[in-house]
Design a protein around this motif. Structure first.
Motif, PDB file in Angstrom:
ATOM      1  N   SER B  27       0.827  -1.202   0.000  1.00 61.14           N
ATOM      2  CA  SER B  27       0.000   0.000   0.000  1.00 61.14           C
ATOM      3  C   SER B  27       0.867   1.258   0.000  1.00 61.14           C
ATOM      4  O   SER B  27       1.810   1.371   0.793  1.00 61.14           O
ATOM      5  N   GLY B  28       0.574   2.179  -0.907  1.00 60.68           N
ATOM      6  CA  GLY B  28       1.335   3.424  -0.990  1.00 60.68           C
ATOM      7  C   GLY B  28       2.495   3.372  -1.965  1.00 60.68           C
ATOM      8  O   GLY B  28       3.114   4.396  -2.248  1.00 60.68           O
ATOM      9  N   HIS B  29       2.805   2.191  -2.474  1.00 57.76           N
ATOM     10  CA  HIS B  29       3.910   2.035  -3.430  1.00 57.76           C
ATOM     11  C   HIS B  29       3.401   2.113  -4.858  1.00 57.76           C
ATOM     12  O   HIS B  29       2.295   1.667  -5.168  1.00 57.76           O
ATOM     13  N   ASP B  30       4.238   2.689  -5.731  1.00 54.21           N
ATOM     14  CA  ASP B  30       3.820   2.869  -7.114  1.00 54.21           C
ATOM     15  C   ASP B  30       4.787   2.246  -8.117  1.00 54.21           C
ATOM     16  O   ASP B  30       4.568   2.323  -9.322  1.00 54.21           O
ATOM     17  N   THR B  31       5.845   1.634  -7.633  1.00 53.85           N
ATOM     18  CA  THR B  31       6.886   1.088  -8.514  1.00 53.85           C
ATOM     19  C   THR B  31       7.038  -0.403  -8.237  1.00 53.85           C
ATOM     20  O   THR B  31       7.118  -0.815  -7.077  1.00 53.85           O
ATOM     21  N   VAL B  32       7.056  -1.175  -9.309  1.00 50.76           N
ATOM     22  CA  VAL B  32       7.170  -2.625  -9.164  1.00 50.76           C
ATOM     23  C   VAL B  32       8.366  -3.125  -9.959  1.00 50.76           C
ATOM     24  O   VAL B  32       8.534  -2.774 -11.131  1.00 50.76           O
ATOM     25  N   SER B  33       9.190  -3.936  -9.306  1.00 51.70           N
ATOM     26  CA  SER B  33      10.330  -4.569  -9.965  1.00 51.70           C
ATOM     27  C   SER B  33      10.145  -6.080  -9.912  1.00 51.70           C
ATOM     28  O   SER B  33       9.612  -6.602  -8.933  1.00 51.70           O
ATOM     29  N   PHE B  47      13.009  -6.526 -14.826  1.00 47.57           N
ATOM     30  CA  PHE B  47      12.632  -5.168 -15.246  1.00 47.57           C
ATOM     31  C   PHE B  47      11.851  -4.481 -14.137  1.00 47.57           C
ATOM     32  O   PHE B  47      11.492  -5.088 -13.127  1.00 47.57           O
ATOM     33  N   GLN B  48      11.614  -3.192 -14.358  1.00 48.92           N
ATOM     34  CA  GLN B  48      10.901  -2.369 -13.395  1.00 48.92           C
ATOM     35  C   GLN B  48       9.832  -1.553 -14.104  1.00 48.92           C
ATOM     36  O   GLN B  48      10.054  -1.045 -15.214  1.00 48.92           O
ATOM     37  N   TYR B  49       8.676  -1.404 -13.439  1.00 46.45           N
ATOM     38  CA  TYR B  49       7.569  -0.626 -13.989  1.00 46.45           C
ATOM     39  C   TYR B  49       7.233   0.547 -13.087  1.00 46.45           C
ATOM     40  O   TYR B  49       7.162   0.414 -11.852  1.00 46.45           O
ATOM     41  N   TYR B  50       7.030   1.682 -13.728  1.00 48.22           N
ATOM     42  CA  TYR B  50       6.618   2.896 -13.037  1.00 48.22           C
ATOM     43  C   TYR B  50       5.753   3.688 -13.994  1.00 48.22           C
ATOM     44  O   TYR B  50       6.083   3.811 -15.181  1.00 48.22           O
ATOM     45  N   GLU B  51       4.639   4.213 -13.495  1.00 45.25           N
ATOM     46  CA  GLU B  51       3.694   4.964 -14.327  1.00 45.25           C
ATOM     47  C   GLU B  51       3.313   4.158 -15.573  1.00 45.25           C
ATOM     48  O   GLU B  51       3.253   4.691 -16.681  1.00 45.25           O
ATOM     49  N   GLU B  52       3.101   2.882 -15.362  1.00 49.15           N
ATOM     50  CA  GLU B  52       2.610   1.961 -16.397  1.00 49.15           C
ATOM     51  C   GLU B  52       3.592   1.770 -17.557  1.00 49.15           C
ATOM     52  O   GLU B  52       3.211   1.272 -18.613  1.00 49.15           O
ATOM     53  N   VAL B  78       5.797 -14.570 -19.526  1.00 54.88           N
ATOM     54  CA  VAL B  78       6.919 -15.251 -20.154  1.00 54.88           C
ATOM     55  C   VAL B  78       6.366 -16.141 -21.259  1.00 54.88           C
ATOM     56  O   VAL B  78       5.510 -16.992 -21.005  1.00 54.88           O
ATOM     57  N   ASN B  79       6.836 -15.926 -22.474  1.00 48.60           N
ATOM     58  CA  ASN B  79       6.395 -16.717 -23.623  1.00 48.60           C
ATOM     59  C   ASN B  79       7.414 -17.797 -23.957  1.00 48.60           C
ATOM     60  O   ASN B  79       8.586 -17.706 -23.568  1.00 48.60           O
ATOM     61  N   ALA B  80       6.939 -18.799 -24.696  1.00 45.78           N
ATOM     62  CA  ALA B  80       7.828 -19.864 -25.186  1.00 45.78           C
ATOM     63  C   ALA B  80       8.748 -20.371 -24.082  1.00 45.78           C
ATOM     64  O   ALA B  80       9.977 -20.332 -24.202  1.00 45.78           O
ATOM     65  N   LEU B  81       8.156 -20.855 -23.020  1.00 44.68           N
ATOM     66  CA  LEU B  81       8.907 -21.273 -21.828  1.00 44.68           C
ATOM     67  C   LEU B  81       9.987 -22.296 -22.151  1.00 44.68           C
ATOM     68  O   LEU B  81       9.788 -23.231 -22.943  1.00 44.68           O
ATOM     69  N   LEU B  82      11.137 -22.106 -21.499  1.00 48.23           N
ATOM     70  CA  LEU B  82      12.264 -23.032 -21.585  1.00 48.23           C
ATOM     71  C   LEU B  82      12.474 -23.680 -20.217  1.00 48.23           C
ATOM     72  O   LEU B  82      12.047 -23.139 -19.192  1.00 48.23           O
ATOM     73  N   LEU B  83      13.146 -24.832 -20.212  1.00 48.13           N
ATOM     74  CA  LEU B  83      13.426 -25.484 -18.936  1.00 48.13           C
ATOM     75  C   LEU B  83      14.172 -24.537 -17.991  1.00 48.13           C
ATOM     76  O   LEU B  83      13.953 -24.532 -16.780  1.00 48.13           O
ATOM     77  N   GLY B  84      15.048 -23.726 -18.550  1.00 48.82           N
ATOM     78  CA  GLY B  84      15.858 -22.801 -17.757  1.00 48.82           C
ATOM     79  C   GLY B  84      15.070 -21.661 -17.134  1.00 48.82           C
ATOM     80  O   GLY B  84      15.617 -20.901 -16.337  1.00 48.82           O
ATOM     81  N   ASP B  85      13.805 -21.536 -17.497  1.00 44.51           N
ATOM     82  CA  ASP B  85      12.975 -20.495 -16.881  1.00 44.51           C
ATOM     83  C   ASP B  85      12.447 -20.937 -15.521  1.00 44.51           C
ATOM     84  O   ASP B  85      11.832 -20.147 -14.803  1.00 44.51           O
ATOM     85  N   SER B  86      12.673 -22.191 -15.166  1.00 40.61           N
ATOM     86  CA  SER B  86      12.249 -22.683 -13.847  1.00 40.61           C
ATOM     87  C   SER B  86      12.992 -21.905 -12.772  1.00 40.61           C
ATOM     88  O   SER B  86      14.237 -21.889 -12.742  1.00 40.61           O
ATOM     89  N   ALA B  87      12.240 -21.265 -11.892  1.00 40.28           N
ATOM     90  CA  ALA B  87      12.852 -20.404 -10.868  1.00 40.28           C
ATOM     91  C   ALA B  87      11.766 -19.875  -9.951  1.00 40.28           C
ATOM     92  O   ALA B  87      10.568 -20.085 -10.179  1.00 40.28           O
ATOM     93  N   LEU B  88      12.214 -19.154  -8.934  1.00 38.72           N
ATOM     94  CA  LEU B  88      11.311 -18.391  -8.076  1.00 38.72           C
ATOM     95  C   LEU B  88      11.271 -16.972  -8.644  1.00 38.72           C
ATOM     96  O   LEU B  88      12.323 -16.354  -8.852  1.00 38.72           O
ATOM     97  N   TYR B  89      10.091 -16.471  -8.911  1.00 40.69           N
ATOM     98  CA  TYR B  89       9.949 -15.124  -9.443  1.00 40.69           C
ATOM     99  C   TYR B  89       9.447 -14.207  -8.327  1.00 40.69           C
ATOM    100  O   TYR B  89       8.374 -14.420  -7.759  1.00 40.69           O
ATOM    101  N   LEU B  90      10.258 -13.214  -8.042  1.00 40.92           N
ATOM    102  CA  LEU B  90       9.981 -12.298  -6.953  1.00 40.92           C
ATOM    103  C   LEU B  90       9.556 -10.938  -7.489  1.00 40.92           C
ATOM    104  O   LEU B  90      10.111 -10.434  -8.460  1.00 40.92           O
ATOM    105  N   CYS B  91       8.572 -10.380  -6.829  1.00 37.19           N
ATOM    106  CA  CYS B  91       8.122  -9.031  -7.112  1.00 37.19           C
ATOM    107  C   CYS B  91       8.544  -8.154  -5.931  1.00 37.19           C
ATOM    108  O   CYS B  91       8.455  -8.576  -4.771  1.00 37.19           O
ATOM    109  N   ALA B  92       9.009  -6.963  -6.219  1.00 36.22           N
ATOM    110  CA  ALA B  92       9.384  -6.022  -5.170  1.00 36.22           C
ATOM    111  C   ALA B  92       8.735  -4.679  -5.465  1.00 36.22           C
ATOM    112  O   ALA B  92       8.710  -4.238  -6.615  1.00 36.22           O
ATOM    113  N   SER B  93       8.220  -4.029  -4.434  1.00 39.16           N
ATOM    114  CA  SER B  93       7.604  -2.725  -4.654  1.00 39.16           C
ATOM    115  C   SER B  93       8.329  -1.651  -3.855  1.00 39.16           C
ATOM    116  O   SER B  93       8.983  -1.929  -2.841  1.00 39.16           O
TER     117      SER B  93
END
Lengths: 115, 116
Positions: B27-33, B47-52, B78-93
């Protein structure tokens, strides 16, 4: 490119004792932030402590303190009076103080706390 | 105060498929990485998103794309998934004030993606 190196893949400490985790980084920037994050097995990344590069005084948060040596590009974490709940993977991270702030992480140190 | 939330918790896909991961910022955060964390390694910045808009990008191929909505929530595709895409995906705000990013990112619990 910035890099962060944690040279200790694993560390062990006896409960109530003190342990120091090492971190070095490489950057050409002069203004940046440094962080230590903790990631328990439940995997939620939690901020432990942070340091602003322009501040000479080392940051402290209760039992956690850092030794920040800017010239040596070193940023170690000291955990005093270790507790069983401190067992986790610890990550050192660097972030430039610019308008995007991409963080670069080390590969982590697994800390085991023995009762 | 709600922290960063991510969905789903776990996901299993096969090679070639496409996946969408979701993140709601603190809550109160506007930037997502977004970060990818392979097993036994530190998180890698995607990557990082700010102001859409995508504001900065790490060394990831175009198969990785994202979006930010007006309510600041974000998706990682994520398109055309590869075996190497297996991972933990973290979001940070975090919160951006003007052009200066505040100095602390708060992380979500992550989405564990397994590609078979």
């Amino acid at each position: 490119a910035q890099t962060v190196t944690q040279s200790q893949p694993e560390m062990s400490v006896q409960e109530a004792e003190t342990v120091t985790l090492s971190c070095t980084y490489d950057t050409s920037e002069s203004d940046y932030y440094l962080f230590w994050y903790k990631q328990p097995p439940s995997r939620q990344m939690i901020l432990v402590i942070r340091q602003e590069a322009y501040k000479q005084q080392n940051a402290t948060e209760n039992r956690f303190s850092v030794n920040f040596q800017k010239a040596a590009k070193s940023f170690s974490l000291k955990i005093s009076d270790s507790q069983l709940g401190d067992a986790a993977m610890y990550f050192c991270a660097y972030r430039p103080r610019d308008n995007a702030g991409k963080s670069t992480f080390g590969d982590g140190t697994t800390l085991t706390v023995k009762p | 105060d709600a922290g960063v939330t991510q969905s789903p918790t776990h996901l299993i896909k096969t090679r070639g498929q496409q996946v969408t991961l979701r993140c709601s910022p603190k809550s109160g955060h506007d930037t997502v990485s977004w970060y990818q964390q392979a097993l036994g390694q530190g998180p890698q910045f995607i990557f990082q998103y700010y102001e859409e808009e995508e504001r900065q990008r790490g060394n990831f191929p175009d198969r990785f794309s994202g979006h930010q909505f007006p309510n600041y929530s974000s998706e990682l595709n994520v398109n055309a998934l590869l075996l190497g895409d297996s991972a933990l995906y973290l979001c940070a705000s975090s919160w951006t004030s003007g052009n200066l990013l505040t100095d602390t990112q708060y992380f979500g619990p992550g989405t564990r993606l397994t590609v078979l």
